[in-house]
Motif scaffolding. Sequence first.
Motif: not given
Lengths: 611, 302, 99, 203
Positions: B189-190, B225, B227-229, B233, B236
């Motif tokens: 998820l991003h 970004c 959302e923790l990815c 992260h 990004m």
Amino acid sequence: MSSPVLVSDTHHDVHTDHGHHEHHKQSFITKYIFSTDHKMVAKQFMLSALFFLLIGGALALLLRWQLAYPGEAVPLIGQFLPELIASDGVIQPGLFIQLTTMHASVMIFFVIIPLAVGLFGNLCIPLMIGTDDMALPFINLLSFWLYFLAGIVAAAGFFVQGGAGASGWTGYPPLSAIGGLGQTLWIVAVFLVGFSSILGGMNYVTTVLNKRAPGMKMFDMPLSVWAIFITSVLMVLGTPVLASAVSMLFFDNVLHTSFFMPDNLTVASPYANGMKHSGGGQPILFQHLFWFYSHPAVYIMILPLMGVVSDVLSTFSRKPIYGYKAMIFAIMAIAFLGFIVWGHHMFQSGMNPLLGTTFMLSTIVIAVPSAIKVFNWLGTIWRGSIRYTTANMMALGFIATFIIGGLSGVFMASAPVDIYIHDTYFIVAHIHYVLFGGSLFGIYAGIYYWFPKLFGKMLNEIWGRRHFFWTFIFFNLTFFPMHILGVGGHMRRIHDPNVYDFLKPFQPWNEFITIMAIILGFSQLILFGNIIYTWIWGPKAPKNPWNANTLEWHAPSPPPHGNFLAPVRVYRSPYEFSHPDRADDFHPQWLAPGEVEIEETTTVSETQNTH
Amino acid sequence: MILAAIPSFTELLGMFDMLKWFPENVSTFGHELDNLFAFIYYISLGIFFLTYGVLIAFMIKYRRKDNVKAYYYHGNNLVEFTWTLLPTILFAGIGLYSDGMWEKTKYEKKVPVPDVEVQVMGYQYGWTCRYPGPDGTFGRQDRNQMTTSNRFGIDSADAAGKDDIVKDGSFTFPINRNIVVGLSASDVLHSFFLPNFRVKQDAVPGQWIKVWFNGTKVGKYELACAELCGSGHYNMRGEVTMLSQADFDKWLSDESAKKLGVSFAVSPVKSDSSATKKNDSTATVVAVATTDTSKTTNKKSK
Amino acid sequence: MAHLTETETKKEYLKVFFGLMALTVLTVVAAVLHFPESWGKAGDTLHIGIGILIAIVKVLMVIYIFMHLKFDHPYLRFMVIVPVFLFFVLTFALNVLGP
Amino acid sequence: MSGLVLDHEPVSGIPHGKLAMWVFLASEIMFFTGFFASFIVLRNANIDLFTNSAQALNKWLALLNTIVLIGSSLTMALSVLAIEKGNKRNFQLYMTITILCAFTFLIVKYFEYTSKFSHHIYPWTDLFYSYYFLTTGFHGMHVIGGIIPMVWMLMRSFTKKGYHNHVRVEVLGLYWHFVDLVWIFLFPVLYLMFPTSYVPPIH
Ligand code: HEA
Ligand code: HEA
Ligand code: CUA
Ligand SMILES: [Cu+2]
């Protein structure tokens, strides 16, 4: 066995479930480790959770350091960090998200929930409903040890290859499904601690329904008991859904199934040993299941404390609770609505926007019962006679911060506003206003209030007040500015905000927050000092130090095995303060009409001596 | 270092002026969202001062005094009812106001007719964007061809894909045009976050989600970004450059030229149509064509 | 089942048992049968739906008789009703309005 | 100071253990709710996959297991009845049958699993099998969790003191019926998705 039995010898352990006496002295192990006595379990929950509070707080301070001074070595502690995750004491991105994840997981699963329901559930329920122990003492013991085991499993994550869980406390797949051993341990720990919650909850529900003292109707129960009772219902119904979600996640993570894994991901897990996910799953499904538990869970973390705060406030305002029944219905309403609002965490997740509308409306509705509670608290202190003990200050602090935290919740409840502030520090501010400012203040209020009963010693009030003021001031200085960062667009869970130009102007705020956080952290040591000091040197507590009405103050401090010296009977509602016809400003639940209490341990009728 | 971090008193007071901390808004609906925020903010501020005022007043007025006994009172149903009803009405207002904005920004059927339609794919750790190129259609996507060098899985067998322009990390759009982004992710998820445009939407692997915005100001803006990815992260970051329509057309034809090795004199179909779109309803062709591509990618084995 | 004698209870249990068996057979038969196209597509929701409907009847029998819910305290009904309600809430959100 | 036993009758009129077990079962329903709700979602998104894969399951073994489990539910109910009436012989008889049924169930499951493994079907093979192993696995664990106290009670009843705690047996019975009940759902959901004569789109 319809009438209570009085057993007079202290040294004889009474096994209620066998009905015979075992004549041996309790060894250390049976007394402190495998005790089924609810007061001992309460102490175990309290001490281990407070220990975890130090750990979780220390993790927070570490991550705060990185945010304020990115790229600078952590002073003092930095040199002890292993080279893999921190080079020359500088926190690396990988470590940073482990810190965030574990900070929140520890705080939520190992600090607040155990304190709110483990400590206060065990402490309050049997004493306040006038019984000797939980309905299922062994299950109680099991619940604690599962929690403890889960704590060890979670902490073990830091010592395995790849480090601890690193997908946030929400553990969203696919990220969490491709994590390493630390992530697996995190999943297992959540499962275990969830199981512990379920066992605890089922015990509390049974105890409240089955073991109330004669004369105590449901609507004679103090609000703490009501709140914990309803919380237990939430735990029993919500936690298993989390358990099923993490079970599936465990399968995805360990067996490389695809419940939450869509087709053709271009990265395979580095831990997959060549096994490929077959695909077909849906990442958002996990979020639904997770929040189906975790939204009720945030109410699990606040409702018991709302009960505690009501009791404390009423006692120290010397006034009945304003709208006792309204308070109970509000708790029920919050609990019920809590189950149908989970989607407000997922407004931007890609679920159907139609659901967004539904969840937005239900979420906004949930603020109504919360508002009722706030207004009733204000009504309670209205025309009271307020005593500023530490417990009461903590309770008032709870209300003050909960208002702010709740109001910021209303912003996010509005889905379009949430577009911008979702996953920013605005959320982080909200979290801490409700969880630290709300739950933790409530917990502190309860600890200062019931410490005399649980340990038989009075906590030091002067240091208590210092603890309150330092905490309250630095709490606000730490967390209020986070709203600003949030409005500025500062994302959560980022290792170095300076990557973004639009965040550079906010760096002074980050520094400021960190400094305040460090002071806040160290002010918590006052509480620990106070507890240790009091435990050893503190003055003995009288039976009813606060002149309160509820049944626990009828038991000696600390209560013996079995809690009460004689069978208890309940004659009135729990908040009969300042009745105009009485000389005393309180009228305990346990006194028969016309009876007065003259001495520590015996009750004598006004007209004739009954004993 | 530490002293410098402590803000002055006025700065501390300035904390309460929440609205000034927003980054500059450059999208058409952005200020409406900000207004909604402001609306709730002022209501909250009112409630805050009200409840705090009452709380503090009571705390002072009703502190313990000798010989004053508290008032024995259990509450009043009418009062209880009133303060249940009032917030309910207030909240109904907030709910209605919010819902309109929500539908406008997120409902799929309310997405405006696109002037520029692109696809954006988030990956660990960056963003990549695909323009349909001069032919105005995206090449077919084949999930099995998705690799780290071909993140969209553009089917090499499809001619329509030959001219597709793929840009990594920095995207360009015209101002005052409806830009519709088909959003997805290739690994975890991003979240596609454009602070200045008040846009945020999670990018979900296996799912295409439509996001739209309409920028009003030329300039370079950051894409984050949210959302923790994973460990990258924080890094990004992407960039969105907003150009005037003319500059954008030029940029597009330059890019196409680079890609195909041919030069286009005037900008092609796409931007022309958008210039005339205001009164020409047939220009939706582009939209139809792109919906088709998204259909092949969106629906799975059904 | 305080109001019934031991033999009566046993009879009751056996009735339920044979009822369950019959329904089990019915489930399997229904899974073997072909239904008109207009009822729904085979392999889609039709057969699984019939199976679940029969299962619900079976489950009610187990809960009411074997688990004594019919005779026990009314409190206990909530232990079934509330989770089932929540099941519908969750399933509704996930499927009807879902992704 | 003294210890006080306040063991008055349960206020609600339901014994502690029984009430707690019902609460626990409510929680168990929610546990399987998580599985079933997501089953519905993922199946709807992958209907062909699910129907195709389900072909390989052996519905006759599952039918056997259904019968065995329902039978064990009956004997469990009868053994609760027996111990309530103080009928030790009958209790031992019915409990033994219940335990045997439970073991039969597990043995059949074992054969089902190994036959799947021998066909190289594992939990990670495809989404349907992930579900199959997940749900039947958790169900199997519940079966094992039921067998342990059953065996313990049966053994106790053979000792000199005997076993008389009929509330505990009843509570265990509730649990066992629940385990049965989960299977009643799993059977049609996993094994009977399509008519036998149904020709799958692929394969
Ligand atoms: C104890 C914990 C707790 C509590 C009590 C709450 C209470 C509320 N929360 Fe919060 N919330 C969390 C813990 C909590 N929350 C956590 C941990 C997260 C983040 C999870 C994560 O992503 O990591 C979160 C996230 C979160 C989100 C998701 C945001 C996002 O990720 O984008 C939302 C959105 O709606 C939300 C809303 C609310 C609302 C409306 C309330 C309401 O219940 C508040 C009601 C209270 C009041 C409104 C104040 C008192 C009332 C008055 C003074 C009366 C007058 C008021 C009016 C008339 C307005 N919360
Ligand atoms: C009850 C819950 C709780 C509590 C009490 C706290 C307490 C604190 N939290 Fe926490 N926090 C959360 C719950 C909580 N937090 C949650 C749920 C998240 C979301 C995580 C996510 O995104 O997944 C979060 C995230 C979060 C972030 C955002 C991280 C990110 O997004 O990158 C930050 C950043 O500032 C932060 C800071 C703090 C600070 C400074 C404290 C301070 O109050 C801590 C005070 C310190 C102490 C109480 C301990 C004192 C210790 C010492 C003095 C050292 C002694 C040490 C030893 C003996 C070992 N928290
Ligand atoms: Cu991508 Cu965070
Ligand atoms: Cu929530």
